[in-house]
Design a protein around this motif. Sequence first.
Motif, PDB file in Angstrom:
ATOM      1  N   LYS A 203       6.944   3.471  -7.519  1.00 59.85           N
ATOM      2  CA  LYS A 203       5.600   3.484  -6.928  1.00 59.85           C
ATOM      3  C   LYS A 203       5.728   3.658  -5.425  1.00 59.85           C
ATOM      4  O   LYS A 203       6.470   2.922  -4.765  1.00 59.85           O
ATOM      5  CB  LYS A 203       4.905   2.163  -7.258  1.00 59.85           C
ATOM      6  N   VAL A 204       5.024   4.636  -4.879  1.00 63.79           N
ATOM      7  CA  VAL A 204       4.993   4.893  -3.446  1.00 63.79           C
ATOM      8  C   VAL A 204       3.534   4.865  -3.010  1.00 63.79           C
ATOM      9  O   VAL A 204       2.712   5.587  -3.582  1.00 63.79           O
ATOM     10  CB  VAL A 204       5.610   6.270  -3.098  1.00 63.79           C
ATOM     11  N   GLY A 205       3.206   4.021  -2.028  1.00 62.18           N
ATOM     12  CA  GLY A 205       1.824   3.952  -1.582  1.00 62.18           C
ATOM     13  C   GLY A 205       1.648   3.095  -0.351  1.00 62.18           C
ATOM     14  O   GLY A 205       2.613   2.591   0.227  1.00 62.18           O
ATOM     15  N   SER A 206       0.393   2.924   0.029  1.00 62.04           N
ATOM     16  CA  SER A 206       0.044   2.101   1.183  1.00 62.04           C
ATOM     17  C   SER A 206      -0.045   0.641   0.755  1.00 62.04           C
ATOM     18  O   SER A 206      -0.006   0.324  -0.428  1.00 62.04           O
ATOM     19  CB  SER A 206      -1.304   2.551   1.742  1.00 62.04           C
ATOM     20  N   VAL A 207      -0.195  -0.243   1.735  1.00 65.31           N
ATOM     21  CA  VAL A 207      -0.366  -1.666   1.444  1.00 65.31           C
ATOM     22  C   VAL A 207      -1.563  -1.846   0.511  1.00 65.31           C
ATOM     23  O   VAL A 207      -1.496  -2.585  -0.468  1.00 65.31           O
ATOM     24  CB  VAL A 207      -0.569  -2.463   2.750  1.00 65.31           C
ATOM     25  N   GLU A 208      -2.646  -1.146   0.794  1.00 66.11           N
ATOM     26  CA  GLU A 208      -3.852  -1.274  -0.020  1.00 66.11           C
ATOM     27  C   GLU A 208      -3.616  -0.817  -1.453  1.00 66.11           C
ATOM     28  O   GLU A 208      -4.136  -1.402  -2.398  1.00 66.11           O
ATOM     29  CB  GLU A 208      -5.007  -0.472   0.602  1.00 66.11           C
ATOM     30  N   GLU A 209      -2.819   0.214  -1.655  1.00 69.53           N
ATOM     31  CA  GLU A 209      -2.531   0.706  -3.002  1.00 69.53           C
ATOM     32  C   GLU A 209      -1.693  -0.284  -3.804  1.00 69.53           C
ATOM     33  O   GLU A 209      -1.721  -0.270  -5.028  1.00 69.53           O
ATOM     34  CB  GLU A 209      -1.803   2.051  -2.930  1.00 69.53           C
ATOM     35  N   PHE A 210      -0.942  -1.140  -3.129  1.00 74.11           N
ATOM     36  CA  PHE A 210      -0.105  -2.127  -3.807  1.00 74.11           C
ATOM     37  C   PHE A 210      -0.817  -3.460  -4.013  1.00 74.11           C
ATOM     38  O   PHE A 210      -0.274  -4.343  -4.658  1.00 74.11           O
ATOM     39  CB  PHE A 210       1.180  -2.386  -3.005  1.00 74.11           C
ATOM     40  N   GLN A 211      -2.005  -3.605  -3.455  1.00 76.36           N
ATOM     41  CA  GLN A 211      -2.711  -4.881  -3.506  1.00 76.36           C
ATOM     42  C   GLN A 211      -2.759  -5.413  -4.941  1.00 76.36           C
ATOM     43  O   GLN A 211      -3.186  -4.726  -5.855  1.00 76.36           O
ATOM     44  CB  GLN A 211      -4.128  -4.697  -2.969  1.00 76.36           C
ATOM     45  N   GLY A 212      -2.290  -6.654  -5.117  1.00 76.38           N
ATOM     46  CA  GLY A 212      -2.316  -7.297  -6.430  1.00 76.38           C
ATOM     47  C   GLY A 212      -1.191  -6.901  -7.361  1.00 76.38           C
ATOM     48  O   GLY A 212      -1.144  -7.347  -8.501  1.00 76.38           O
ATOM     49  N   GLN A 213      -0.282  -6.063  -6.925  1.00 80.73           N
ATOM     50  CA  GLN A 213       0.844  -5.638  -7.755  1.00 80.73           C
ATOM     51  C   GLN A 213       2.126  -6.318  -7.295  1.00 80.73           C
ATOM     52  O   GLN A 213       2.200  -6.846  -6.203  1.00 80.73           O
ATOM     53  CB  GLN A 213       1.032  -4.132  -7.660  1.00 80.73           C
ATOM     54  N   GLU A 214       3.125  -6.276  -8.144  1.00 83.42           N
ATOM     55  CA  GLU A 214       4.431  -6.836  -7.809  1.00 83.42           C
ATOM     56  C   GLU A 214       5.519  -5.813  -8.086  1.00 83.42           C
ATOM     57  O   GLU A 214       5.426  -5.026  -9.018  1.00 83.42           O
ATOM     58  CB  GLU A 214       4.722  -8.072  -8.661  1.00 83.42           C
ATOM     59  N   ARG A 215       6.550  -5.876  -7.289  1.00 86.31           N
ATOM     60  CA  ARG A 215       7.775  -5.119  -7.517  1.00 86.31           C
ATOM     61  C   ARG A 215       8.918  -6.036  -7.131  1.00 86.31           C
ATOM     62  O   ARG A 215       8.796  -6.848  -6.222  1.00 86.31           O
ATOM     63  CB  ARG A 215       7.834  -3.848  -6.652  1.00 86.31           C
ATOM     64  N   ARG A 216      10.029  -5.915  -7.778  1.00 83.50           N
ATOM     65  CA  ARG A 216      11.177  -6.767  -7.465  1.00 83.50           C
ATOM     66  C   ARG A 216      11.857  -6.346  -6.171  1.00 83.50           C
ATOM     67  O   ARG A 216      12.457  -7.159  -5.493  1.00 83.50           O
ATOM     68  CB  ARG A 216      12.165  -6.777  -8.620  1.00 83.50           C
ATOM     69  N   VAL A 217      11.780  -5.075  -5.847  1.00 80.61           N
ATOM     70  CA  VAL A 217      12.369  -4.570  -4.606  1.00 80.61           C
ATOM     71  C   VAL A 217      11.312  -3.733  -3.894  1.00 80.61           C
ATOM     72  O   VAL A 217      10.687  -2.870  -4.502  1.00 80.61           O
ATOM     73  CB  VAL A 217      13.622  -3.703  -4.882  1.00 80.61           C
ATOM     74  N   ILE A 218      11.133  -4.020  -2.621  1.00 80.07           N
ATOM     75  CA  ILE A 218      10.187  -3.263  -1.804  1.00 80.07           C
ATOM     76  C   ILE A 218      10.939  -2.627  -0.648  1.00 80.07           C
ATOM     77  O   ILE A 218      11.721  -3.286   0.044  1.00 80.07           O
ATOM     78  CB  ILE A 218       9.082  -4.179  -1.240  1.00 80.07           C
ATOM     79  N   ILE A 219      10.694  -1.351  -0.456  1.00 79.45           N
ATOM     80  CA  ILE A 219      11.202  -0.630   0.696  1.00 79.45           C
ATOM     81  C   ILE A 219       9.980  -0.323   1.562  1.00 79.45           C
ATOM     82  O   ILE A 219       9.014   0.266   1.081  1.00 79.45           O
ATOM     83  CB  ILE A 219      11.927   0.666   0.287  1.00 79.45           C
ATOM     84  N   ILE A 220      10.031  -0.750   2.816  1.00 73.11           N
ATOM     85  CA  ILE A 220       8.917  -0.506   3.726  1.00 73.11           C
ATOM     86  C   ILE A 220       9.346   0.568   4.723  1.00 73.11           C
ATOM     87  O   ILE A 220      10.300   0.384   5.467  1.00 73.11           O
ATOM     88  CB  ILE A 220       8.500  -1.794   4.467  1.00 73.11           C
ATOM     89  N   SER A 221       8.641   1.671   4.696  1.00 73.16           N
ATOM     90  CA  SER A 221       8.909   2.768   5.618  1.00 73.16           C
ATOM     91  C   SER A 221       7.810   2.776   6.664  1.00 73.16           C
ATOM     92  O   SER A 221       6.687   3.201   6.404  1.00 73.16           O
ATOM     93  CB  SER A 221       8.932   4.095   4.852  1.00 73.16           C
ATOM     94  N   THR A 222       8.127   2.289   7.868  1.00 70.69           N
ATOM     95  CA  THR A 222       7.109   2.208   8.928  1.00 70.69           C
ATOM     96  C   THR A 222       6.851   3.559   9.588  1.00 70.69           C
ATOM     97  O   THR A 222       5.881   3.704  10.317  1.00 70.69           O
ATOM     98  CB  THR A 222       7.511   1.183   9.997  1.00 70.69           C
ATOM     99  N   VAL A 223       7.711   4.517   9.363  1.00 70.72           N
ATOM    100  CA  VAL A 223       7.580   5.909   9.793  1.00 70.72           C
ATOM    101  C   VAL A 223       7.890   6.117  11.265  1.00 70.72           C
ATOM    102  O   VAL A 223       8.630   7.014  11.621  1.00 70.72           O
ATOM    103  CB  VAL A 223       6.175   6.499   9.477  1.00 70.72           C
ATOM    104  N   ARG A 224       7.344   5.298  12.111  1.00 71.46           N
ATOM    105  CA  ARG A 224       7.373   5.549  13.534  1.00 71.46           C
ATOM    106  C   ARG A 224       8.685   5.101  14.165  1.00 71.46           C
ATOM    107  O   ARG A 224       9.154   4.012  13.913  1.00 71.46           O
ATOM    108  CB  ARG A 224       6.212   4.841  14.194  1.00 71.46           C
ATOM    109  N   SER A 225       9.237   5.964  15.007  1.00 72.92           N
ATOM    110  CA  SER A 225      10.461   5.604  15.718  1.00 72.92           C
ATOM    111  C   SER A 225      10.353   5.941  17.204  1.00 72.92           C
ATOM    112  O   SER A 225      11.324   5.884  17.924  1.00 72.92           O
ATOM    113  CB  SER A 225      11.670   6.307  15.097  1.00 72.92           C
TER     114      SER A 225
END
Length: 189
Positions: free
Chosen positions: A131-153
Motif C-alpha cells: 500500500k502506497v498513499g498519504s497519511v489520510e489514505e492510511f487513516q484507520g489502517q495498520e501495517r507491520r512495517v511503514i516506510i515514510i518517504s518525506t520526499v524533500r531534501s
Amino acid sequence: MRATSHRIVKLVQNFRSHPAILDFPNERFYGQELQACGDKKVTYAYVGYSQLPSEKFPVIFHAVQGKDDREASSPSFFNIDEVTIVKKYIQKLRDDRKIRISDGDIGVITPYHAQCLRIRKALLNIADSVKVGSVEEFQGQERRVIIISTVRSSEDFVEYDLRHTLGFVANPRRLNGGIRFYTSPRVLF
C-alpha cells in the motif's frame, strides 16, 4: 436556546506500535499520556530484522540527497532518488529469511501525490500489494512495517510549502498521524 455540550475524547492507549516509536509523539503531541499497550508478538515482530541498527529503537533513518522535482505548475513534489531507495528497502524486507513478511504487511506513506504515483509505478510487478498513499489514505489502517518517504531534501522550497500549506512543513499533525497508527519497524527518509 439549548446549550450544547461538546466532549473531547483523547485516545491514549496505543496497541500498534513499539514503545520506542511512541516516545516522540508522546512527548510532542500527547504530554506523556500515551501508553504502549500492544501485544509484544506484534510490536516486536521485526525487531530481529538484519537492517535495524538497534533492537532498542526499531527505526531506520536514511538520509537521501535527491532532487525535489515537480511537473510544470503542479504543487506536488517527487524525488526519484527516494523512490529508488524505497524500492530497495522493500526488496530487502522481502528477501530477508529471518523475518516473514508479505506485501500486505508493508505500507509506504508520503505526503505528495506525485511521489505516490512514482513509487507505485516502481513497485509494479515487484510488490503490487504494498500500500502506497498519504497519511489520510492510511487513516484507520495498520501495517507491520511503514516506510515514510518525506520526499524533500532541499530547503529551497520551504517558503513555497508554507505559502501553499503543503506537506509536513505546514502541519505537524500529519507527521503525528503518520507515526501513531502503525507498528514496527519504520524507515524514515
